[in-house]
Design a protein around this motif. Structure first.
Motif, PDB file in Angstrom:
ATOM      1  N   ARG A  23       0.829  -1.210   0.000  1.00  0.00           N
ATOM      2  CA  ARG A  23       0.000   0.000   0.000  1.00  0.00           C
ATOM      3  C   ARG A  23       0.860   1.255   0.000  1.00  0.00           C
ATOM      4  NH1 ARG A  23      -5.488  -1.134   2.351  1.00  0.00           N
ATOM      5  NH2 ARG A  23      -5.681  -3.332   1.934  1.00  0.00           N
ATOM      6  N   HIS A  65       1.630   4.429  -3.154  1.00  0.00           N
ATOM      7  CA  HIS A  65       1.372   5.861  -2.931  1.00  0.00           C
ATOM      8  C   HIS A  65       2.662   6.662  -3.032  1.00  0.00           C
ATOM      9  CE1 HIS A  65      -0.674   9.433  -1.592  1.00  0.00           C
ATOM     10  NE2 HIS A  65       0.275   9.631  -0.699  1.00  0.00           N
ATOM     11  N   ILE A  72       1.581   0.349  -9.459  1.00  0.00           N
ATOM     12  CA  ILE A  72       0.556  -0.649  -9.109  1.00  0.00           C
ATOM     13  C   ILE A  72       0.836  -1.954  -9.859  1.00  0.00           C
ATOM     14  CG2 ILE A  72      -1.913  -1.207  -9.164  1.00  0.00           C
ATOM     15  CD1 ILE A  72      -2.517   1.765  -8.820  1.00  0.00           C
ATOM     16  N   VAL A 104      -7.209   1.014  -0.799  1.00  0.00           N
ATOM     17  CA  VAL A 104      -5.968   1.667  -0.362  1.00  0.00           C
ATOM     18  C   VAL A 104      -6.262   3.159  -0.330  1.00  0.00           C
ATOM     19  CG1 VAL A 104      -3.523   1.979  -0.851  1.00  0.00           C
ATOM     20  CG2 VAL A 104      -4.664  -0.139  -1.544  1.00  0.00           C
ATOM     21  N   TYR A 160      -7.707   2.474  -5.239  1.00  0.00           N
ATOM     22  CA  TYR A 160      -6.637   3.290  -4.671  1.00  0.00           C
ATOM     23  C   TYR A 160      -7.126   4.729  -4.734  1.00  0.00           C
ATOM     24  CZ  TYR A 160      -2.805   6.512  -4.595  1.00  0.00           C
ATOM     25  OH  TYR A 160      -2.025   7.601  -4.293  1.00  0.00           O
TER      26      TYR A 160
END
Ligand code: ADP
Ligand code: MG
Length: 428
Positions: free
Chosen positions: A192, A196, A226, A272, A306
């Motif tokens: 996660r 980001h 990702i 996420v 996300y």
């Protein structure tokens, strides 16, 4: 009143004596709240590395984190003069007065994480600051240095090792030993964080393992990240989504993210969520989005989401949870509603385009492959072998293409469930 009741009434007349708890007891109780399980220690350590402006963060874990958690970064390091109080409670470089909390950008602010780890485990810090010829290594117990820091060779940044976590909390250690899923939780956490913080390279491996279970490199594309972390099949089914509001009378926020389309089918939803760069949970938002998926894409009702939401820092209260797992937002309901509508719109649009494609295929004579030659080139990519192969004999040629992915074969049933086929699934 019988005898027993009389006895109880008499006893209850005497209030129990109130006494002051010993500081070591207070500290251990507080530590148990901040460091609930090994993954909480990893989260705190990695957040410290992020706060130190690291570009590379590497995590090694032994025995689900109970034997060893080691986090190494290439951040700014810790000054020699600060090592003495580094692991005392409420010592921090990130906050000096209460008002600073309003505009705090760093992940940490309470100065409790490292202290907590020293009350429930053995902590060793190795660190070097810029321009120094050597670093220092020092171990801590119960908030204090065990001996003077020793000069040592060190590469840029800081390495923190936590050994024997919960050695003094027998009950907790036992419950954790019985559940083997903490390493999975750690891998999940780093995955996660990795998608980001795309300007930071992360890795996570089991002690002694040659292969990392999370390995991300710095990139400028979130989707690339990702793809690296969650796998090709997840990345392939994602759509970009944005929403915002800038009306102080309703809400002020900006959201940017990726949500899965009808091709993504999983047993569990993955959400996420980052709010002002903090990894948090928001069950209201998660539920709102899941409702939309169930209503719009019943076969893909467990989405991958996300989202990064940014709002003015004075609209976020970061100090509401001991592990900072949740934050509270001004106008949360309106923000949730707006994001929910944006998701709904996106799903409807994507659904319509899928339906449209299906109809084109279904109404075309070439859907029974091999009959109408002049129509086929429009529907099949040039050179595609499948022109001559009946559908039931087609084989998967691209191993990254999950079995059952039928879009490529112009089947009129594009919703067949996909296997969640990322490398991560194997770990989970
Ligand atoms: P907080 O993060 O709330 O300040 P912590 O107990 O997590 O409290 O850390 C205490 C202090 O130690 C931090 O404020 C920071 O100055 C320093 N520190 C901890 N980890 C690192 C690191 N990896 N690199 C540089 N400094 C660190
Ligand atoms: Mg911290």
């Amino acid at each position: 009143m019988d005898d027993k009741e009389t006895e109880r009434a008499e006893v209850s007349l005497e209030p129990p004596k109130i006494q002051r708890l010993e500081e070591s007891v207070v500290n251990r109780i507080a530590a148990g709240e901040v460091i609930q399980r090994p993954v909480s220690a990893v989260k705190e350590l990695v957040e410290n590395s992020l706060d130190a402006n690291s570009t590379s963060i590497n995590v090694v874990v032994k025995d689900g984190g109970l034997k060893l958690i080691q986090v190494s970064d290439d951040g700014h390091g810790i000054r020699y003069e600060d090592l003495a109080i580094l692991c005392e409670r409420h010592t921090t470089s990130k906050l000096s007065k209460y008002e600073d909390l309003q505009s705090i950008k760093s992940m940490g602010f309470r100065g409790e994480a490292l202290a907590s780890m020293t009350y429930v485990g053995h902590v060793t810090v190795t660190t070097i600051t810029k321009g120094q010829l050597h670093g220092y290594r020092v171990s801590y117990r119960d908030g204090l240095m065990e001996q003077e820091p020793k000069p040592c060779a060190a590469v840029k940044g800081t390495q923190i090792m936590v050994e024997n976590l919960f050695y003094n909390m027998i009950a907790r250690k036992k419950t954790l030993q019985n559940s083997s899923d903490d390493y999975t939780k750690i891998v999940d956490l780093l995955s996660r964080l990795a998608i980001h913080h795309i300007n930071v390279g992360f890795s996570c491996r089991k002690h002694g393992a040659a292969r990392a279970d999370v390995h991300s490199v710095t990139t400028s594309s979130r989707l690339d990240s990702i793809r690296t972390v969650y796998g090709v099949s997840v990345a392939r089914s994602l759509m970009n989504i944005e929403a915002s509001d800038n009306d102080p009378s309703t809400s002020v926020f900006k959201m940017d993210g990726f949500i899965s389309d009808s091709n993504y089918v999983a047993k569990k939803a993955t959400m996420v969520l980052f709010i002002n760069d903090r990894l948090v949970e928001c069950s209201a938002l998660k539920r709102a989005i899941e409702i939309v998926y169930t209503a719009t894409l019943p076969k893909a009702s467990k989405p991958f989401i996300y989202m990064s939401i940014v709002l003015p820092s004075e609209h976020v209260d970061v100090n509401v949870h001991p592990t900072k797992r949740e934050v509270s937002l001004l106008n949360q309901e309106i923000i949730v509603e707006k994001i929910q509508s944006a998701v709904e719109l996106k799903l409807r649009q994507s659904n319509e385009s899928v339906t449209y494609q299906e109809q084109t295929v279904a109404s075309s004579p070439s859907s029974s492959l091999g009959t109408s030659k002049e129509l086929q080139p429009k529907l099949l990519s040039p050179g595609s072998q499948s022109q001559k192969v009946p559908v039931h004999k087609m084989v998967r040629t691209d191993s990254s293409d999950p079995a059952g992915r039928l879009h490529a074969y112009l089947q009129t049933k594009p919703h067949k469930p996909l296997a969640e086929n990322s490398s991560l699934t194997a770990v989970r």
